[in-house]
Design a protein around this motif. Sequence first.
Motif, PDB file in Angstrom:
ATOM      1  N   GLY A 116      -8.727  32.261   8.519  1.00  0.00           N
ATOM      2  CA  GLY A 116      -9.481  31.070   8.154  1.00  0.00           C
ATOM      3  C   GLY A 116     -10.934  31.164   8.591  1.00  0.00           C
ATOM      4  O   GLY A 116     -11.841  30.731   7.869  1.00  0.00           O
ATOM      5  N   SER A 117     -11.166  31.729   9.769  1.00  0.00           N
ATOM      6  CA  SER A 117     -12.545  31.868  10.242  1.00  0.00           C
ATOM      7  C   SER A 117     -13.338  32.764   9.295  1.00  0.00           C
ATOM      8  O   SER A 117     -14.510  32.496   9.008  1.00  0.00           O
ATOM      9  CB  SER A 117     -12.565  32.457  11.652  1.00  0.00           C
ATOM     10  OG  SER A 117     -11.743  31.711  12.512  1.00  0.00           O
ATOM     11  N   TYR A 149     -13.145  21.345  12.788  1.00  0.00           N
ATOM     12  CA  TYR A 149     -12.887  22.697  13.294  1.00  0.00           C
ATOM     13  C   TYR A 149     -12.913  23.657  12.112  1.00  0.00           C
ATOM     14  O   TYR A 149     -12.207  23.457  11.129  1.00  0.00           O
ATOM     15  CB  TYR A 149     -11.526  22.786  14.016  1.00  0.00           C
ATOM     16  CG  TYR A 149     -11.293  24.170  14.575  1.00  0.00           C
ATOM     17  CD1 TYR A 149     -12.054  24.640  15.641  1.00  0.00           C
ATOM     18  CD2 TYR A 149     -10.348  25.033  14.017  1.00  0.00           C
ATOM     19  CE1 TYR A 149     -11.882  25.927  16.150  1.00  0.00           C
ATOM     20  CE2 TYR A 149     -10.161  26.314  14.519  1.00  0.00           C
ATOM     21  CZ  TYR A 149     -10.939  26.752  15.591  1.00  0.00           C
ATOM     22  OH  TYR A 149     -10.763  28.027  16.074  1.00  0.00           O
ATOM     23  N   HIS A 150     -13.742  24.692  12.214  1.00  0.00           N
ATOM     24  CA  HIS A 150     -13.866  25.617  11.087  1.00  0.00           C
ATOM     25  C   HIS A 150     -13.624  27.065  11.477  1.00  0.00           C
ATOM     26  O   HIS A 150     -13.861  27.959  10.673  1.00  0.00           O
ATOM     27  CB  HIS A 150     -15.246  25.464  10.437  1.00  0.00           C
ATOM     28  CG  HIS A 150     -15.457  24.094   9.865  1.00  0.00           C
ATOM     29  ND1 HIS A 150     -14.742  23.622   8.780  1.00  0.00           N
ATOM     30  CD2 HIS A 150     -16.266  23.073  10.250  1.00  0.00           C
ATOM     31  CE1 HIS A 150     -15.117  22.377   8.514  1.00  0.00           C
ATOM     32  NE2 HIS A 150     -16.031  22.026   9.392  1.00  0.00           N
ATOM     33  N   GLY A 151     -13.171  27.303  12.718  1.00  0.00           N
ATOM     34  CA  GLY A 151     -12.827  28.669  13.085  1.00  0.00           C
ATOM     35  C   GLY A 151     -13.448  29.095  14.392  1.00  0.00           C
ATOM     36  O   GLY A 151     -14.286  28.390  14.981  1.00  0.00           O
ATOM     37  N   GLU A 222     -13.442  19.341   6.331  1.00  0.00           N
ATOM     38  CA  GLU A 222     -11.999  19.397   6.067  1.00  0.00           C
ATOM     39  C   GLU A 222     -11.668  18.089   5.347  1.00  0.00           C
ATOM     40  O   GLU A 222     -12.003  17.013   5.870  1.00  0.00           O
ATOM     41  CB  GLU A 222     -11.212  19.425   7.375  1.00  0.00           C
ATOM     42  CG  GLU A 222     -11.477  20.611   8.270  1.00  0.00           C
ATOM     43  CD  GLU A 222     -11.178  20.260   9.725  1.00  0.00           C
ATOM     44  OE1 GLU A 222      -9.997  20.293  10.102  1.00  0.00           O
ATOM     45  OE2 GLU A 222     -12.118  19.948  10.466  1.00  0.00           O
ATOM     46  N   ASP A 255     -13.003  22.942   3.531  1.00  0.00           N
ATOM     47  CA  ASP A 255     -12.182  23.815   4.368  1.00  0.00           C
ATOM     48  C   ASP A 255     -10.758  23.273   4.286  1.00  0.00           C
ATOM     49  O   ASP A 255     -10.411  22.308   4.964  1.00  0.00           O
ATOM     50  CB  ASP A 255     -12.729  23.778   5.806  1.00  0.00           C
ATOM     51  CG  ASP A 255     -11.859  24.579   6.776  1.00  0.00           C
ATOM     52  OD1 ASP A 255     -10.740  24.966   6.391  1.00  0.00           O
ATOM     53  OD2 ASP A 255     -12.313  24.791   7.917  1.00  0.00           O
ATOM     54  N   MET A 257      -7.919  24.817   5.036  1.00  0.00           N
ATOM     55  CA  MET A 257      -6.985  25.672   5.762  1.00  0.00           C
ATOM     56  C   MET A 257      -5.659  24.953   5.985  1.00  0.00           C
ATOM     57  O   MET A 257      -4.595  25.520   5.806  1.00  0.00           O
ATOM     58  CB  MET A 257      -7.610  26.034   7.113  1.00  0.00           C
ATOM     59  CG  MET A 257      -7.695  27.490   7.398  1.00  0.00           C
ATOM     60  SD  MET A 257      -8.413  28.436   6.078  1.00  0.00           S
ATOM     61  CE  MET A 257     -10.112  28.003   6.164  1.00  0.00           C
ATOM     62  N   ILE A 258      -5.745  23.690   6.409  1.00  0.00           N
ATOM     63  CA  ILE A 258      -4.532  22.925   6.712  1.00  0.00           C
ATOM     64  C   ILE A 258      -4.045  22.162   5.487  1.00  0.00           C
ATOM     65  O   ILE A 258      -2.852  22.078   5.221  1.00  0.00           O
ATOM     66  CB  ILE A 258      -4.813  21.952   7.883  1.00  0.00           C
ATOM     67  CG1 ILE A 258      -5.032  22.759   9.178  1.00  0.00           C
ATOM     68  CG2 ILE A 258      -3.669  20.948   8.058  1.00  0.00           C
ATOM     69  CD1 ILE A 258      -5.416  21.919  10.387  1.00  0.00           C
ATOM     70  N   LYS A 284      -3.943  29.962   6.296  1.00  0.00           N
ATOM     71  CA  LYS A 284      -2.675  29.418   6.812  1.00  0.00           C
ATOM     72  C   LYS A 284      -1.537  29.488   5.782  1.00  0.00           C
ATOM     73  O   LYS A 284      -0.921  30.522   5.618  1.00  0.00           O
ATOM     74  CB  LYS A 284      -2.890  28.003   7.347  1.00  0.00           C
ATOM     75  CG  LYS A 284      -3.782  27.984   8.613  1.00  0.00           C
ATOM     76  CD  LYS A 284      -3.785  26.636   9.286  1.00  0.00           C
ATOM     77  CE  LYS A 284      -4.709  26.580  10.491  1.00  0.00           C
ATOM     78  NZ  LYS A 284      -4.101  27.000  11.741  1.00  0.00           N
TER      79      LYS A 284
HETATM   80  C1  LIG Z   1      -9.503  23.569   9.319  1.00  0.00           C
HETATM   81  C2  LIG Z   1      -9.499  24.953   9.893  1.00  0.00           C
HETATM   82  N1  LIG Z   1     -10.465  25.811   9.532  1.00  0.00           N
HETATM   83  C3  LIG Z   1     -10.516  27.067  10.015  1.00  0.00           C
HETATM   84  C4  LIG Z   1      -9.563  27.518  10.896  1.00  0.00           C
HETATM   85  C5  LIG Z   1      -9.639  28.918  11.417  1.00  0.00           C
HETATM   86  O1  LIG Z   1      -8.584  29.665  10.911  1.00  0.00           O
HETATM   87  P1  LIG Z   1      -8.107  30.997  11.685  1.00  0.00           P
HETATM   88  O2  LIG Z   1      -7.514  30.540  12.977  1.00  0.00           O
HETATM   89  O3  LIG Z   1      -7.102  31.585  10.733  1.00  0.00           O
HETATM   90  O4  LIG Z   1      -9.299  31.855  11.863  1.00  0.00           O
HETATM   91  C6  LIG Z   1      -8.535  26.662  11.293  1.00  0.00           C
HETATM   92  C7  LIG Z   1      -7.515  27.109  12.261  1.00  0.00           C
HETATM   93  O5  LIG Z   1      -6.797  26.363  12.861  1.00  0.00           O
HETATM   94  C8  LIG Z   1      -8.504  25.343  10.794  1.00  0.00           C
HETATM   95  O6  LIG Z   1      -7.541  24.476  11.156  1.00  0.00           O
END
Ligand SMILES: Cc1ncc(COP(=O)(O)O)c(C=O)c1O
Length: 451
Positions: A116-117, A149-151, A222, A255, A257-258, A284
């Motif tokens: 995700g990062s 949170y973005h990584g 997010e 973002d 990811m979730i 994820k």
């Molecule tokens: C919204 C969001 N963005 C980015 C990430 C970063 O992902 P990663 O841990 O796979 O690098 C996360 C991880 O929890 C996340 O919840």
Amino acid sequence: MYDRERLTDPDVLRHSVLDFRQMSTFVQNPLIIERAEGVHYWDINGKHYYDGISGIFVVAVGHGNRRVIDAMKTQMERLCFAAPLHATNGPAVAFADLLARIAPGDLNTVKLLSSGSEATETAMKLARQYWKQAGKPTKYKFITRYWGYHGATQGALAATGTPSRRVPFEPFPTGYVHIPTVHCYRCPYARHYPECDVFCAEFLRQVITLEGPETVAAVMVEPIGNTGGILVPPPEYLRILRDICDAFDVLLIFDEMITGMGRTGRMFAAETFGVTPDILCLGKGLSSGYAPLAATIWSDRIQSAFWGPEEAGIEFGHGHTFAGNPLSATAGLAAVTEILERDLAGAAQRQGARLEARLRRMAECGIFGEVRGKGLLWGVELVRDPATREAFPADVRIGKRIGAEAEKRGLIIRHDPDWIALAPPLITSDDELDAMCDILEESIDAAMAAL
Ligand SMILES: Cc1ncc(COP(=O)(O)O)c(C=O)c1O
């Protein structure tokens, strides 16, 4: 392959580092997962746990999925690596094609990645290079939100707005501006929805104006915030952000990811809220955890600035050794196909309604401030007094206590000092969901009794 008996030895474990964990505590009572099936985990001592949080918002199709495992086994025999510098491979091309077909709007160009990062870093690098190539080279700033949170990498962390994650690593590169997050229960502007006219979204207009629209490359959010306890925006919030970005010619990055891959009841939260970003970041649930996999997907408009003759030198100057890894892409192809064919986004809506009803009944325990969520993604903000919204004193850490009681009883959830979250796999049955809720209820009682 390894000596099972030695795994729990603190002298062996001390060589390992978990994510965001104090290892001196962890080695005393380690949780070492040995196997999993469906929504169930077993640890190295044979103890059973329900996976109430899909690993960590990851295992959408559940553990031990035959379609994914068999596809990966076949792929392993054929090809495990092809360097993304000079070649691609069948699963990577097919997976990018599938994602382009299911992603909303004209989000048609896909960069496969491993975390995700990487996906959010990629989105931000893409935005900066895009504006240089689109003739607006002064647009370089990113506006993100406090509590977002973005990584964990430098750029993604600079965009992150959660103090505990950021502070040890300051200072960050310049060009990152934070605005308050959307949090109706504890509005940062002390207003009330709907009389507030969604001021938290409108505030973006002021910030872009004050920063200078000619300096702002993108806004990244997010769609539903995790940190803070599953912060769901009012229905019109993301639409307002979209309109403001359009008015100032600023890119909008989601973002997801979730929230992606069926979690909110549609394949993407972009669809749940009816708003299409310019860049979509996934991870994820994209592979359901069967292999490291993420993706950044962008619009035709952006891609048009990168598509041209070789001598123009406008290709996206970015890459990672494991980008488009054939084994990861195979996992993604199989997992996403599983979500689509079994309509697991629909299942998230149904089971989410069941979970919500149960959580609302549990609120009788007297410490639920707010129950909030979408699809099969739910959080509870825990308070000492729901009538006044008074929080527990900082040293109580009620959410952590509930999480520990749940783990003792065989349920894994996400827990912070003042909130808990549940997001079980999208395949969770009625009985499994009820069993998880029973354990949660007992855990809350136990944590409250110990106060
Ligand atoms: C919204 C969001 N963005 C980015 C990430 C970063 O992902 P990663 O841990 O796979 O690098 C996360 C991880 O929890 C996340 O919840």
